[in-house]
Design a protein around this motif. Structure first.
Motif, PDB file in Angstrom:
ATOM      1  N   TYR A 131      38.917  41.929 113.643  1.00  0.00           N
ATOM      2  CA  TYR A 131      37.458  41.921 113.600  1.00  0.00           C
ATOM      3  C   TYR A 131      36.886  43.073 114.405  1.00  0.00           C
ATOM      4  O   TYR A 131      35.878  43.667 114.035  1.00  0.00           O
ATOM      5  N   LYS A 132      37.579  43.399 115.489  1.00  0.00           N
ATOM      6  CA  LYS A 132      37.073  44.486 116.307  1.00  0.00           C
ATOM      7  C   LYS A 132      37.091  45.810 115.530  1.00  0.00           C
ATOM      8  O   LYS A 132      36.087  46.505 115.424  1.00  0.00           O
ATOM      9  N   SER A 133      38.255  46.144 114.941  1.00  0.00           N
ATOM     10  CA  SER A 133      38.358  47.431 114.249  1.00  0.00           C
ATOM     11  C   SER A 133      37.467  47.454 113.001  1.00  0.00           C
ATOM     12  O   SER A 133      36.825  48.456 112.698  1.00  0.00           O
ATOM     13  N   ALA A 134      37.427  46.324 112.298  1.00  0.00           N
ATOM     14  CA  ALA A 134      36.582  46.281 111.103  1.00  0.00           C
ATOM     15  C   ALA A 134      35.112  46.451 111.485  1.00  0.00           C
ATOM     16  O   ALA A 134      34.352  47.126 110.790  1.00  0.00           O
ATOM     17  N   GLY A 135      34.728  45.833 112.600  1.00  0.00           N
ATOM     18  CA  GLY A 135      33.341  45.934 113.050  1.00  0.00           C
ATOM     19  C   GLY A 135      32.968  47.372 113.383  1.00  0.00           C
ATOM     20  O   GLY A 135      31.884  47.846 113.029  1.00  0.00           O
ATOM     21  N   THR A 184      25.905  46.813 107.693  1.00  0.00           N
ATOM     22  CA  THR A 184      25.362  45.959 108.757  1.00  0.00           C
ATOM     23  C   THR A 184      25.694  44.487 108.541  1.00  0.00           C
ATOM     24  O   THR A 184      25.559  43.687 109.444  1.00  0.00           O
ATOM     25  N   THR A 185      26.113  44.139 107.325  1.00  0.00           N
ATOM     26  CA  THR A 185      26.550  42.767 107.066  1.00  0.00           C
ATOM     27  C   THR A 185      27.859  42.802 106.276  1.00  0.00           C
ATOM     28  O   THR A 185      27.900  43.298 105.157  1.00  0.00           O
ATOM     29  N   MET A 186      28.917  42.301 106.911  1.00  0.00           N
ATOM     30  CA  MET A 186      30.196  42.175 106.210  1.00  0.00           C
ATOM     31  C   MET A 186      30.320  40.741 105.730  1.00  0.00           C
ATOM     32  O   MET A 186      30.175  39.810 106.527  1.00  0.00           O
ATOM     33  N   VAL A 187      30.611  40.577 104.451  1.00  0.00           N
ATOM     34  CA  VAL A 187      30.878  39.244 103.921  1.00  0.00           C
ATOM     35  C   VAL A 187      32.379  39.208 103.663  1.00  0.00           C
ATOM     36  O   VAL A 187      32.887  39.886 102.772  1.00  0.00           O
ATOM     37  N   THR A 188      33.087  38.458 104.500  1.00  0.00           N
ATOM     38  CA  THR A 188      34.548  38.615 104.530  1.00  0.00           C
ATOM     39  C   THR A 188      35.256  37.687 103.551  1.00  0.00           C
ATOM     40  O   THR A 188      34.759  36.620 103.201  1.00  0.00           O
ATOM     41  N   ARG A 189      36.435  38.135 103.157  1.00  0.00           N
ATOM     42  CA  ARG A 189      37.222  37.414 102.152  1.00  0.00           C
ATOM     43  C   ARG A 189      38.157  36.395 102.813  1.00  0.00           C
ATOM     44  O   ARG A 189      38.618  36.606 103.930  1.00  0.00           O
ATOM     45  N   PRO A 190      38.463  35.341 102.080  1.00  0.00           N
ATOM     46  CA  PRO A 190      39.362  34.324 102.639  1.00  0.00           C
ATOM     47  C   PRO A 190      40.840  34.535 102.282  1.00  0.00           C
ATOM     48  O   PRO A 190      41.642  33.652 102.527  1.00  0.00           O
ATOM     49  N   ALA A 195      34.800  36.688 114.930  1.00  0.00           N
ATOM     50  CA  ALA A 195      33.848  37.678 114.431  1.00  0.00           C
ATOM     51  C   ALA A 195      32.693  37.863 115.405  1.00  0.00           C
ATOM     52  O   ALA A 195      32.278  38.987 115.683  1.00  0.00           O
ATOM     53  N   GLN A 196      32.203  36.759 115.941  1.00  0.00           N
ATOM     54  CA  GLN A 196      31.056  36.856 116.851  1.00  0.00           C
ATOM     55  C   GLN A 196      31.437  37.559 118.141  1.00  0.00           C
ATOM     56  O   GLN A 196      30.660  38.316 118.705  1.00  0.00           O
ATOM     57  N   ALA A 197      32.665  37.317 118.592  1.00  0.00           N
ATOM     58  CA  ALA A 197      33.093  37.901 119.853  1.00  0.00           C
ATOM     59  C   ALA A 197      33.282  39.412 119.736  1.00  0.00           C
ATOM     60  O   ALA A 197      33.066  40.144 120.691  1.00  0.00           O
ATOM     61  N   ASP A 198      33.716  39.875 118.589  1.00  0.00           N
ATOM     62  CA  ASP A 198      34.242  41.237 118.514  1.00  0.00           C
ATOM     63  C   ASP A 198      33.465  42.228 117.670  1.00  0.00           C
ATOM     64  O   ASP A 198      33.803  43.401 117.657  1.00  0.00           O
ATOM     65  N   THR A 199      32.468  41.787 116.910  1.00  0.00           N
ATOM     66  CA  THR A 199      31.850  42.756 116.001  1.00  0.00           C
ATOM     67  C   THR A 199      30.381  42.970 116.304  1.00  0.00           C
ATOM     68  O   THR A 199      29.651  42.006 116.566  1.00  0.00           O
ATOM     69  N   PRO A 200      29.929  44.213 116.245  1.00  0.00           N
ATOM     70  CA  PRO A 200      28.519  44.496 116.459  1.00  0.00           C
ATOM     71  C   PRO A 200      27.661  44.232 115.217  1.00  0.00           C
ATOM     72  O   PRO A 200      26.446  44.177 115.312  1.00  0.00           O
ATOM     73  N   VAL A 201      28.298  44.092 114.054  1.00  0.00           N
ATOM     74  CA  VAL A 201      27.513  43.885 112.826  1.00  0.00           C
ATOM     75  C   VAL A 201      27.485  42.398 112.484  1.00  0.00           C
ATOM     76  O   VAL A 201      28.230  41.598 113.059  1.00  0.00           O
ATOM     77  N   ASN A 202      26.627  42.020 111.537  1.00  0.00           N
ATOM     78  CA  ASN A 202      26.603  40.627 111.075  1.00  0.00           C
ATOM     79  C   ASN A 202      27.863  40.351 110.271  1.00  0.00           C
ATOM     80  O   ASN A 202      28.271  41.175 109.452  1.00  0.00           O
ATOM     81  N   VAL A 203      28.461  39.194 110.502  1.00  0.00           N
ATOM     82  CA  VAL A 203      29.615  38.810 109.697  1.00  0.00           C
ATOM     83  C   VAL A 203      29.319  37.462 109.063  1.00  0.00           C
ATOM     84  O   VAL A 203      28.950  36.512 109.746  1.00  0.00           O
TER      85      VAL A 203
END
Lengths: 311, 426
Positions: B76-80, B89-95, B114-122
Motif C-alpha cells: 500500500y505504501k509503494s502503490a500510494g 487520487t482515488t485507487m479502487v483496489t482489486r481483490p 491502506a489508511q495507515a500507508d497511503t496519502p490517496v483515497n483507497v
C-alpha cells in the motif's frame, strides 16, 4: 561472403542472399559427407552445447554429427530431465551455461520465443532447433536444399504444405522461406489445423486435398502432432487419413514429377501411406535427413566465422 | 484549514466539458468556487499555475495492490506513492490477492493497511465468489458494511451461469455493483495473444477477439434476467461494442471500462516476445484499438483505468507463454492518456470524463469533478513536457511497464487530496 547475423533464430530474419549463402555452403558439405573421411577443422577448439528442453532424437543427432564433423567439442544436455524439474528458470539455466563459455548453443524449447529470450542472455551464437510453434529454421533450410537439388531451382515452384500447420514450426519456417524465395505456397488441411490467418502470409488455403494438390511440384507433409493436440482438432485418425493422408491416388493429382517430403518422424497410415513414403522415385525423405547434417554444418560454420572475427 | 486559490490555471472540467483558463478556490478540503476572469480576493494561499492544467484527480477502478500475499510486488505504501505521483487520487483496489479479499475480516485488514500507508483515497472491492472460484457467493451484505464498493472476481469468469445469476440477483437486492471480465473462458483458455497474423507468425496460442463479445453477450442476457448493476472491466474489441450499445439503449444498468494499454498499444508492440506487453486480455489489433478510442470519445465506453498489475522480474523473465500477465500503470496512466490528446484523438475533458467523473459516478462518489462542493482532489499537470520513461524511476515496487524507454509527453506537477498537497515534482 559475410553472414550478418549473430544467431540463427528464425528464417524471418534472413534475406534471400543469406539463404542462398547457407545453401551454397551446404552443397560443399554434402560432398564432404559422402566421402569416407568426413572431417573438417573449421570448428576446431570451439565448444558446442546442444540443449534440448523437448525430446528429440533426429534433430539432436543431426546437430551433434554436424558439430563433430567440423571438429567442435560437442556436449548434449537433456534438459527435460534435469534442472527444469528442480525449478530453475530458463534464464538461470542460460546464465549457468554461459559461464562455461560455449561458442555455439543449439536450443530446442517447447515454448515459442524461448530461444529468442535465451539468445538475449548469453554471449555465444545461438541456433534455434525449434521453439514451440514458432520456427525451426534449419529444417526449412534443409527442405530448401532438398528441393533445390531435386528441382534444380528454388523459385517459381508450386509447393503444397499439408496437414497440421497450426501446431507446426516446420510449416511456419517453410512458409517464410519459400515465400522469400518467391514460390507459390498452398496450405492444405482441415480448417481446425490450418487457421485462416495464414492467408495473410500470401499462402492459398485449401481444405480439400484433391483440389489443393493439383499440379504442385512439391508435396510437403507434416506430422500430426498428437502431443500438441489438447482436444478435438480432428474427429479421428482414420478419418484424417481418408481426407488428408497422402496416398498414390491423391499424389496422382500433382505434377508427374512432384516430390514428396516429410520432416519426420512419420506417422505411417495417419498422414502418409507407408509404401509411398518408401518409394524412392517420389519420396525424398531420406535425402532430407542427409541434407540436414550438411545444412547444419553450413549454418554453424557461418556463425563461427563471425565469432572468430569478434575474438 | 486549507484555503487555496489556484490562479492562471487551465481548468479541465469533465462535467461541463470545458477546457479554459480560470481560477479555482478551495476551502476546507472542498471546492468552493471556480470561474474565469480575475480571481476573487480571499484570505487564501495563492498558487499560480502558470497556465498548467488543473483537473480532478483520477479515480482508478481496478488497481492491484499485492497485500495480502505478495507485498514484495507492491505494498500500500509503494502503490500510494505511485498513485500520488501519477495524479491518481482515488485507487479502487482489486481483490485478486493471495488470499482473495472475500471475507469482511480480510477487507478490514486491507482497509487498515491502506489508511495507515497511503496519502490517496483507497476504496476496496471484494470478490464476488469465495476464493474467486465461481462456486459460492461471498457475504455481499457484510462486505458492503465493511466498505466494499464493488464485487468482482477480476479476471476469473464465473463460468457457472446459475451461480452468476444468483450472485447478480443477490447483489441487486443489496444495491451492490458487480464488475466482471467479459470473456468466454473456453475459447480463451491458454491464450497469450489475439488471433491474427501476428500471433500466427510468432506461433503463440491465441484467442479470437470474438471471445470477448461472447462473454459480454452472456452477461447482458443475465442482466436482463436479474436487473443487477454491472460494469464490464475491460472492453477491448470492436466486435463487443454493438452489444454494449444495444444493452445501454435497452435501459440495462450497464457500464464499461477499458484499460490504458488497450487504448495506446496494439498486438504488434509485443514484437520479439516482450513480456512486459503481455496483459489480460491480450493486446488487440490496431483496428480494435481505434474502435475502442472512438467508443471512449462517444461515451459508449465509460471509464479508463490503469489496470495496474505489478509483477516482479522473475514472473516476467520467462518465455512469453509462461510469463505472468499485467503491467504497472499508476504513474504512466496520465502520460499515456495524453498520447491520445496529442494525437488529436480525444480532448482533455473527454479523457478526464472517463478517468474521473464517470468512475466516480459509477461508484456513487462525489469526487471526480470541479463543481462547487466536490472534494478538492486535484491534479496539476503540464500536458506538453516531453520525457523518456525510465522504468527504474517508477515508485512502484514492480517496474513492469511497457512504456520503458518510450518518449512520452505530459507530467504531473502536483497532486492534492482534500485540498492537501500530497505530491509535488521537484
Amino acid at each position: 561472403m559475410r553472414f550478418a547475423h549473430r544467431h540463427l533464430l528464425g528464417i524471418e530474419h534472413l534475406s534471400q542472399s543469406d539463404i542462398t549463402a547457407i545453401l551454397d555452403l551446404a552443397e560443399k558439405y554434402v560432398d564432404l559427407n559422402r566421402q569416407s573421411a568426413k572431417h573438417s577443422d573449421v570448428l576446431a577448439g570451439l565448444t558446442q552445447i546442444n540443449m534440448f528442453f523437448e525430446n528429440s532424437t533426429r534433430t539432436q543427432a543431426s546437430f551433434e554429427l554436424a558439430g563433430k564433423r567440423l571438429g567442435a567439442d560437442v556436449m548434449n544436455m537433456a534438459m527435460q530431465a534435469s534442472s527444469i524439474k528442480k525449478g530453475e528458470t530458463l534464464i538461470d539455466t542460460a546464465m549457468t551455461l554461459n559461464a562455461m563459455h560455449p561458442d555455439l548453443l543449439v536450443v530446442r524449447h517447447p515454448h515459442s520465443g524461448a530461444v529468442d529470450l535465451l539468445a538475449q542472455k548469453v554471449n555465444c551464437a545461438v541456433l534455434n532447433a525449434g521453439d514451440g510453434r514458432h520456427e525451426h529454421p534449419t529444417q526449412a533450410l534443409l527442405d530448401a536444399l532438398t528441393i533445390r537439388r531435386a528441382k534444380g531451382r528454388l523459385h517459381r515452384l508450386n509447393v503444397a504444405i499439408c496437414g497440421d500447420v497450426a501446431h507446426s514450426r516446420v510449416a511456419r519456417s517453410n512458409l517464410i522461406l519459400l515465400g522469400k524465395m518467391e514460390n507459390r505456397i498452398r496450405l492444405i488441411g482441415p480448417p481446425t489445423l490450418v487457421p485462416a490467418q495464414f492467408a495473410e502470409f500470401g499462402a492459398e488455403i485449401y481444405d480439400d486435398m484433391t483440389e489443393g494438390l493439383r499440379d504442385v511440384d512439391v508435396v510437403m507433409m507434416l506430422r500430426l502432432q498428437k502431443e500438441r493436440m489438447d482436444g478435438g482438432f480432428i474427429p479421428s485418425e482414420r478419418e484424417y487419413y481418408h481426407r488428408y493422408g497422402l496416398d498414390a491416388a491423391k499424389l496422382a493429382l500433382a505434377k508427374p514429377d512432384a516430390i514428396v517430403m516429410h520432416p519426420g518422424p512419420m506417422n505411417r497410415g495417419v498422414e502418409i501411406d507407408g509404401t509411398l513414403a518408401d518409394d524412392i522415385n517420389r519420396s525424398v525423405i531420406q535425402e532430407q535427413v542427409e541434407m540436414g547434417v550438411a545444412v547444419r554444418m553450413a549454418a554453424m560454420e557461418l556463425l563461427a566465422r563471425n565469432l572468430k572475427e569478434e575474438a | 484549514m486549507t484555503n487555496l486559490i489556484f490562479t492562471n490555471a487551465r481548468l479541465i472540467d469533465p462535467e461541463a466539458g470545458s477546457d479554459a483558463l480560470g481560477w479555482l478556490h478551495v476551502a476546507d478540503g472542498r471546492i468552493l468556487a471556480s470561474g474565469d476572469g480575475p480571481a476573487p480576493e480571499a484570505d487564501a494561499q495563492v498558487i499560480d499555475c502558470g497556465g498548467q492544467c488543473l483537473a480532478p484527480g483520477i479515480v482508478d477502478i481496478g488497481v492491484k495492490v499485492c497485500e495480502p500475499g505478495e507485498r514484495h510486488k507492491e505494498s500500500y505504501k509503494s502503490a500510494g506513492l505511485a498513485a500520488a505521483a501519477g495524479g491518481v487520487t482515488t485507487m479502487v483496489t482489486r481483490p485478486d490477492t493471495l488470499p482473495a479479499i472475500d471475507t469482511p475480516e480480510t477487507l478490514e485488514f486491507v482497509t487498515r493497511r491502506a489508511q495507515a500507508d497511503t496519502p490517496v483515497n483507497v476504496l476496496t472491492m471484494a470478490a464476488l465468489t469465495k476464493g474467486r472460484d465461481g462456486r459460492e457467493m461471498t457475504e455481499i451484505g457484510f462486505l458492503m458494511d465493511a466498505g466494499a464498493v464493488a464485487f468482482t472476481d477480476c479476471d476469473h469468469v464465473v463460468t457457472d451461469t446459475k451461480v452468476f445469476s444468483r450472485a447478480l440477483t443477490y447483489a441487486r437486492a443489496c444495491g451492490a455493483l458487480v464488475i466482471a471480465h467479459p470473456q468466454d473462458p473456453g475459447l480463451s483458455h491458454g491464450a497469450a495473444a489475439t488471433s491474427g497474423k501476428f500471433a500466427a507468425l510468432r506461433g503463440l496460442p491465441a484467442v479470437s477477439p470474438m471471445a470477448e463479445r461472447m462473454g459480454l453477450d452472456r452477461d447482458i442476457a443475465l442482466l436482463e434476467m436479474t436487473g443487477a448493476a454491472y460494469h464490464a472491466d475491460q472492453i477491448t474489441t470492436a466486435r463487443a461494442l454493438p452489444a454494449l450499445e444495444r444493452a445501454k439503449r435497452n435501459g440495462l444498468d450497464i457500464t464499461a471500462g477499458t484499460s490504458i494499454h488497450h487504448l495506446t498499444l496494439n498486438e504488434l508492440d509485443v514484437a520479439d516476445y516482450r513480456t512486459f506487453f503481455k496483459v489480460k486480455p491480450p493486446l488487440r489489433s490496431e483496428d480494435d484499438r481505434k474502435a475502442v478510442i472512438e467508443a471512449v470519445r462517444s461515451g459508449l465506453i465509460d471509464t479508463i483505468s490503469s489496470m495496474h498489475t505489478p509483477q516482479d522480474e522473475e514472473s516476467k523473465r520467462l518465455p512469453f507463454e509462461e510469463a505472468a500477465s499485467g503491467a504497472v500503470a499508476l504513474e504512466t496512466l496520465l502520460p499515456a492518456a495524453l498520447r491520445l490528446y496529442h494525437a488529436d484523438q480525444l480532448d482533455l475533458p473527454t479523457l478526464f470524463r472517463a478517468m474521473t467523473l464517470n468512475p466516480a459516478k459509477r461508484l456513487g462518489l462525489d469526487c471526480g469533478r470541479l463543481s462547487a462542493g466536490a472534494p478538492a482532489d486535484l491534479v496539476l499537470f503540464d500536458p506538453d513536457v516531453p520525457f523518456v520513461l525510465d522504468r527504474f524511476t517508477l515508485k512502484s515496487k514492480s517496474q513492469n511497464t511497457p512504456f520503458d524507454g518510450q518518449r512520452m509527453q505530459g507530467k504531473v506537477a502536483a497532486t492534492y487530496v482534500a485540498g492537501k498537497e500530497i505530491f509535488r515534482r521537484s
